[in-house]
Design a protein around this motif. Structure first.
Motif, PDB file in Angstrom:
ATOM      1  N   SER A 435      75.343 -25.578  -2.528  1.00  0.00           N
ATOM      2  CA  SER A 435      74.850 -26.541  -1.536  1.00  0.00           C
ATOM      3  C   SER A 435      75.904 -27.556  -1.133  1.00  0.00           C
ATOM      4  O   SER A 435      75.882 -28.067  -0.013  1.00  0.00           O
ATOM      5  CB  SER A 435      73.614 -27.252  -2.064  1.00  0.00           C
ATOM      6  OG  SER A 435      73.941 -27.988  -3.212  1.00  0.00           O
ATOM      7  N   ASP A 529      63.879 -23.315   1.853  1.00  0.00           N
ATOM      8  CA  ASP A 529      64.797 -23.810   0.837  1.00  0.00           C
ATOM      9  C   ASP A 529      64.314 -23.312  -0.531  1.00  0.00           C
ATOM     10  O   ASP A 529      63.415 -22.465  -0.612  1.00  0.00           O
ATOM     11  CB  ASP A 529      64.905 -25.349   0.884  1.00  0.00           C
ATOM     12  CG  ASP A 529      63.555 -26.036   0.677  1.00  0.00           C
ATOM     13  OD1 ASP A 529      62.592 -25.367   0.259  1.00  0.00           O
ATOM     14  OD2 ASP A 529      63.468 -27.250   0.939  1.00  0.00           O
ATOM     15  N   TRP A 575      71.284 -27.541   2.568  1.00  0.00           N
ATOM     16  CA  TRP A 575      70.352 -28.273   1.695  1.00  0.00           C
ATOM     17  C   TRP A 575      70.448 -29.787   1.954  1.00  0.00           C
ATOM     18  O   TRP A 575      69.437 -30.472   2.057  1.00  0.00           O
ATOM     19  CB  TRP A 575      70.705 -27.948   0.237  1.00  0.00           C
ATOM     20  CG  TRP A 575      69.861 -28.647  -0.780  1.00  0.00           C
ATOM     21  CD1 TRP A 575      68.614 -28.263  -1.194  1.00  0.00           C
ATOM     22  CD2 TRP A 575      70.197 -29.825  -1.514  1.00  0.00           C
ATOM     23  NE1 TRP A 575      68.151 -29.136  -2.143  1.00  0.00           N
ATOM     24  CE2 TRP A 575      69.108 -30.105  -2.366  1.00  0.00           C
ATOM     25  CE3 TRP A 575      71.306 -30.673  -1.551  1.00  0.00           C
ATOM     26  CZ2 TRP A 575      69.084 -31.190  -3.241  1.00  0.00           C
ATOM     27  CZ3 TRP A 575      71.287 -31.753  -2.413  1.00  0.00           C
ATOM     28  CH2 TRP A 575      70.196 -32.008  -3.243  1.00  0.00           C
TER      29      TRP A 575
END
Ligand code: G6P
Length: 614
Positions: A435, A529, A575
């Motif tokens: 991320s 996610d 993210w």
């Protein structure tokens, strides 16, 4: 909250004062007034309600006067009516005031015993009466002393006697051509114009006239006259805000304009800071940040109020993941009165759009006094919070006028995302999840992605309009989407005055599910996610109970579309940056619903932009 404007010079004062009051309207207020120095008397007008009501009272007034003070009041002591509106007159002086006099009732009792009569319920009048009382005492003892020296002495004496955080500006009969005042914890900004001196509680009222300003130093009495300002420690500087930044520029409200400025604001906040190779450190004063803040950090407190506290909550996820730092988030009004632990290695970051929020400032001072290292993320350059923190990471959202914060929030999130990535590097953290690298890229393309989200604004507004008859609106999300859900609910209640709550999706079963029915809308943030499947399960539970589901997910997600009544698809981002995209539809839903209900978009009732009292 309350706003002050003062002018002395060669021009007609009234239009400048009224223009200033209109520019300060965004701060939130409930009455307004002004006083002009007119030969041997003061011309005072006050009005409960909008500045326009005050303007309506000004025919045949203020044609020749070149000196005056004006005020918008947000009621603290006493009802929002004409009697309590500023300016307040006490004998020879007339005064406007921001902030609070904490020991006003003791002073009032003392002055009452001395025979002083009060006409309002305000702490402001108490301050004015105290200065006037001391002025008369001093004049009696030193009858040959100049009126100005006597006034200055009486101000000093009264200032020693009052407790609280405040700013005052006053005029005195017999001393024409001069304004006097002091800032003692509530900001005053001044500017020297070609034809006189302008003073205000906030840059917005000054910028259209001049961009060279000085934030008055605390505790120094100043005198203003047609030649400028006289006080110790004045430092003028040029502010890169321009007048057009405080105009609507064709948008029907400031809030809508500010929502559409978000791609630009995010770009400005990162310009010159995002390393082009996306590997090197971010470009702020690295050496200093490392020395002052991050070298020995063990714990991070992020402290803020309102919308800014939601940015802090999102940042907790960033700092824990990328910087592996114990990060605690606190509401400033709680933090300042708790007993926070400041061990060596404690860093305190305060986040504030205005840089003047009373509770956040108090939290910063508490941390400074305890010896913690502090930093600020502020949007107003040179605000008190920015100046009093050891290190600054400024956001570049430009002036935000709409009371409900939008672009300042996205700028804060952007800055916090970049900062947490940077701190992870400074601390030498080996990133175990991809991320971090993806979020670097996400930051670089954020302006583009935001543009894409905004291209669907009409659709978001329409969905918002349909929410106006719902009994209650729930906003839910998991992980980084949880603080965004809280922000969505806050935006909704601020603008529409309808009940709205934000929840962590996993908490639905612990209460809110009890009131789910078709009159309840559940706005769910469910991008694809790492928490997606969990959120989907929560949605199924809502669907089984008949709730009306509006899902905000990743474009092309057909699974979620099947279980929701309405679907908003957003571009897939990283993210760290997905939350920044996801807040945009929530701002526009709130806007659409508020508009359908005929609410005042830029100035929701009872709210203030800059909360300078507790
Ligand atoms: C007020 C404003 C909010 C803001 C909060 C904190 O309540 O209406 O929009 O989020 O204050 O303000 P700050 O300037 O410290 O971010």
């Amino acid at each position: 909250m309350c706003g002050i404007v003062g002018y002395v010079g060669q021009k007609q004062a009234l239009p400048i004062l009224l223009d200033g009051l209109m520019r300060l309207e965004y701060r939130g207020y409930d009455s307004a007034g002004f006083a002009l120095y007119s030969k041997d008397h003061f011309e005072i007008k006050r009005n409960a309600g909008p500045v326009q009501g005050l303007i309506d009272l000004t025919q045949d007034c203020g044609k020749t006067e070149t000196q005056g003070i004006a005020h918008t009041r947000w009621a603290t002591h006493g009802a929002p009516n004409e009697t309590n509106a500023h300016p307040h007159r006490a004998g020879e002086i007339v005064l406007v005031h921001n902030g609070i006099i904490e020991n006003y009732s003791q002073i009032k009792e003392y002055l009452s015993k001395e025979g002083v009569q009060f006409s309002s319920q305000t702490d402001t009048e108490v301050f004015a009466q105290l200065i006037e009382f001391r002025r008369k005492e001093i004049a009696k003892k030193n009858p040959t002393q100049s009126a100005e020296s006597t006034l200055l002495q009486s101000m000093k004496k009264a200032i020693d006697e009052v407790e609280g955080h405040y700013a005052i500006v006053l005029m005195a009969l017999g001393i024409p051509g001069k304004l006097f005042g002091i800032q003692n914890g509530a900001p005053l900004v001044v500017s020297k114009l070609k034809d006189g001196a302008l003073i205000a509680s906030d840059i917005q009222a000054i910028i259209p006239y001049h961009n060279e300003v000085c934030f008055l130093p605390k505790g120094e009495i100043f005198i203003a006259d047609k030649d400028g300002f006289h006080a110790k420690g004045l430092k003028f500087e040029t502010i890169d805000w321009t007048a057009d930044k405080v105009e609507k520029n064709g948008f029907e409200s400031f809030m809508l304009k500010e929502i559409f400025q978000q791609p630009m604001v995010v770009a400005d906040t990162l310009t010159g800071r995002l390393p082009l190779d996306q590997k090197s450190p971010f470009m702020w004063d690295h050496q200093k940040a490392h020395e002052v803040l991050w070298k020995n950090v063990k714990r991070l407190y992020l402290v803020a109020c309102g919308t800014s506290s939601h940015a802090a909550m999102a940042a907790k996820y960033y700092f824990e993941r990328w910087a592996r730092l114990d990060c605690q988030v606190d509401i400033a009004s709680e933090f300042r009165y708790r007993d926070p632990v400041f061990e060596p290695g404690t860093v305190v970051g305060v986040i504030s759009q205005s840089g003047e929020t009373a509770d956040t400032l108090a939290a910063l001072r508490l941390a400074n006094d305890a010896g913690a290292s502090t930093f600020s993320i502020c949007n107003v350059p040179n605000s008190t919070i920015a100046r009093e923190s050891s290190f600054q990471y400024p956001t570049k959202a430009g002036p935000e006028i709409g009371v409900a914060s939008t672009k300042a929030f996205t700028a804060q999130l952007t800055m916090l995302c970049a900062l947490a990535l940077d701190v992870g590097r400074l601390r030498g953290i080996q990133q175990t999840k991809d991320s971090a690298q993806k979020s670097f890229h996400g930051l670089a393309r954020l302006p583009q992605d935001l543009d894409q989200v905004l291209s669907q604004s009409e659709a978001f507004i329409k969905i918002g309009e349909k929410l106006k008859n719902q009994r209650i609106i729930l906003f839910v999300g998991r992980g980084t989407m949880y603080p965004i859900a809280l922000e969505g609910a806050l935006k909704f209640k601020e603008l529409t005055y309808l009940p709205a709550e934000g929840f962590a999706a996993g908490e639905l079963k612990h209460g809110p599910i009890a009131y789910i029915d078709p009159d309840v809308s559940i706005i769910t943030l469910a991008p694809k996610d790492e928490w997606y499947s969990k959120t989907i399960s929560n949605l199924e539970e809502i669907r089984a109970r008949g709730g009306h589901i509006i899902a905000i997910g990743t474009e092309g997600d057909t699974e979620i579309q099947k279980i929701s009544n309405e679907f908003i698809g957003l571009p897939k981002s990283a993210w760290g940056t997905q939350p920044i995209l996801s807040v945009i539809p929530l701002q526009l839903l709130a806007y659409g619903c508020a508009k359908a209900l005929g609410r005042n978009i830029d100035k929701p009732r009872n709210l203030a932009k800059s909360v300078t009292v507790e």
